[in-house]
Design an enzyme around this catalytic site. Sequence first.
Site, mmCIF file in Angstrom:
data_model
loop_
_atom_site.group_PDB
_atom_site.id
_atom_site.type_symbol
_atom_site.label_atom_id
_atom_site.label_comp_id
_atom_site.label_asym_id
_atom_site.label_seq_id
_atom_site.Cartn_x
_atom_site.Cartn_y
_atom_site.Cartn_z
ATOM 1 C CB SER A 192 -44.741 -43.287 6.689
ATOM 2 O OG SER A 192 -44.930 -44.683 6.664
ATOM 3 C CE1 TYR A 210 -49.299 -42.519 9.798
ATOM 4 C CE2 TYR A 210 -48.437 -44.234 8.356
ATOM 5 C CZ TYR A 210 -48.239 -43.305 9.347
ATOM 6 O OH TYR A 210 -46.997 -43.152 9.912
#
Lengths: 449, 245
Positions: free
Chosen positions: B138, B151
Site C-alpha cells: 500500500s 497498518y
Amino acid sequence: MATLTTQLCGWGRYPVHTCELERPDRYRDFHPGAVPAIARGRGRSYGDAALNQNGRVLLSERLNRFLAFDRERGVVRAEAGLTLEELLAVAIPRGWFPAVTPGTRYASLGGCVAADVHGKNHHRDGSFGDHVLGLELILADGNRLPCSPQEHPDAFWATIGGMGLTGLIGEVTLRLAPLESAHVVVQHRPARDLEQMFHLLEPSFDDHYTVAWVDCLAAGRDLGRGIAMAGHHAAPDELPSALRAIPLEHRPQRRHSLPFDLPGRVLNPWTVRAFNALYYRRQGGKGRFLAGYESFFYPLDGLLHWNRMYGKRGFLQYQCAIPTAEAFQGIKALLERLAASRRPSFLAVLKRFGPQGRGLLSFPTAGYTLALDLPLRDPGVFALLDELDRTVLVHGGRVYLAKDARLSPAAFRAMYPRYPEWLEIKRALDPEGSFSSSLSRRLAMGEEE
Amino acid sequence: MSQSVLILGATSAIARASAHAFAARGYRVYCAGRDMEELRRIAADLEIRHGTEVKYGRFDAEATDGHRAFLDGVTEEMGGLDGLLLAFGHLGDQVAARDFSAGAAVIARNFTGAASILGHAADYFESRGRGFIIGISSVAGDRGRQSNYVYGAAKGALSLYLQGLRNRLFPKGVRVITVKPGFVDTAMTFGMPGLFLVASPHYVAERIAGALDKGGDVLYLPWFWRYIMLIIVHIPETVFKRLKL
C-alpha cells in the site's frame, strides 16, 4: 458495515433523495438489518423505486456472481446484482438468450424480478417473471427463503413485480431461450395514423418481437403516426454467407457517452418535431433488414448517460397499459392530450401486451402499452400526468411502477386490484415493515387505504 | 497445460477482480481465503465466465504453522504453480494504534502472515527456477502518518520484505512485483470521507495481471500515486510532523 450518505436518484433523475448506502461484498452481508431498507441494483428504474429518502439503500452491485450455468438446458443461477450485459456475454456464445429482456442491458437480475420487466415479445412470451424458475428471498430476519411457482408460491408471486418490498432478492434462477444467431431480422412498417398503427400491431403482423415508435407531436389527421417494428432472431439460413459459419459472433455496438447535461431547451417541440420527421422517413423506409442484436434490443444503451439529454432537472417517464377493448380509445385520448400540451416526448413507444401474468403487482395486462418521456421543466407536467392518470383509469388501465415518480395512493389502488392480496402476503413475510422505499411510502404500500 | 496462479485473500474486491483478469488471460486459478461460502461463489463465477479451471480452499494468514502444508497441497492440486498473488490485508482502525492487541492483529495479518507464506512460496519458486510473486502492499507503507501508522508500518514492512525477496530471487529467474494501490473503490474505502481519484478494482486488476507482460518492480496504481508519494516522502520530517495527515 461502512455506509455512504449521498444524494441518489433513479434513471429519470427525479426525484433526488438523501439515502444511506451500503454495498456488501459478501453474500451473507446482504442482510436487511434493523432499520428499514430497500435493495438497489443498477439504478435503472426511472423514479423512486430504488430510493429511500433518509433511509437505507442496499446496493447489490458487488453481488453479481454466476453460480451455475447449465449449457444443455439453458438454466442459469446467479446473484441478483448480475446485469443482463454480463449474462449476455456468457449466454450468447453458448447459444442462449434471455427469454425476456427490457430495453436496457444494464439492469440487474434483481431489478428485472422486482419490476417484473417485459420486452418486445410480451405478446408471445410474457414477462420476465414467467421465466424465473426460482428465487432466494432474504427475509427481514435474515432467513433465506427459497421460492418458486412450486415452493412458497405466494411469496414468489408477491416478489415478481413486488418492487423489492417482500424481501431482498438474493439469487435468481432463470430459464433462457435457445439462440441461433446474434442477429435479428427486422421489418419496419410505417403507419400514417393511429388506426393504421393499431392495424399493424394486430397478431397477423406479429413477429417474435413487435413494438412501435410513435411520433407524439403528430396531431389531427396524423395522430398516432409512427413505425411498427417487428423482428426475430435470424436463423442461420437468413444470414449472409459470411456470417453463417459464425452466427453467434457479432461486432459490438459502438458506445458513445453523453458527457454532460444538455441544456433543457435543446429538446423542444421544434427540434423533436424535426427529429421525428426525419426518423419517420428514414426508419419507415427501411423495410426488411438484418440488425445486430444490440441495436435492436438496446438502441439507447449505445449512448451512455442518455438521460442527460433532458437536462439536469431530469424527466418523467410515463408508461401505462390499457385493456384491449378500450385501448384504441384510451391511447387516442392520451395522444391527443399530449399533442395539445405541446410537451415533446422524445420517445414514445406503443406495444401490444399478451395476457396478464401471475405477479400480483406486475404491470403488464392484456391490452396495449404506451410509454412516454417527458422532460421536467415546470410543475405543469405533473398536472398533465394527473390528467393522463384519470384517462388511463377511465379506460381501466394502469401505470408502470418501475417508471413512476408521482402516482397517487388512490390511483395506485384503483389500478392494481390485486394489491390487497399482495399486502396480505407482504405483511406475513415482512411483519415489521423492514422493506420500505421512497416509492412504497409515497404510495402508502403497507396500508389498506 | 495453461499457467496457474494462487490468489491469497481471494475474497477482497481487488483479488476478485484480479482473479478475473488472470482467468481472462487463460490462467487456471486457485482462490484461497477464510470464507468458504464466498470462495465457492467466486470460484463458480470465474469458471462460468472464463471457462477456466478454478479451485479453492481455506487459507488463514495468521495460522502460520499450516502455511507450508497449505502451499504443498495447492501445488499438488494444481499440478505446480506458476505464480502467486498476495492480496490479503486488514486495515483495522485507529484503535489499533492505542490498543496493542488490535494493532498486533493488523501486523500479524498484513506482515507476519504474509512473510510466512511468501517465505515458503519463495523457496518453491526458487527451486523451480521460474514463476512470479505479486504482493499487494500500500502507499500507506511509504510514510508513517498519524491516521494509520500501524497498518502503514505493517505494509511498509511488507514492501521491504518484497524488495528483499526480489533481490534474492532475481538471479533465479523469479519475478517479484510490489503493488502499491492508492484509493481503490472497495469495502475498505466505501463511504470513507476525503478520498479522491478513486480507482475501480477492475482498473487495478487489469494492471496487476498486465504487469507480467511488462518490466517494472514496483507498481503504483493508478500510476500518478508514484508522484504523489514521491512528494510525500520528500517532505522534511520537521514539516511533516506538523501536518494533520
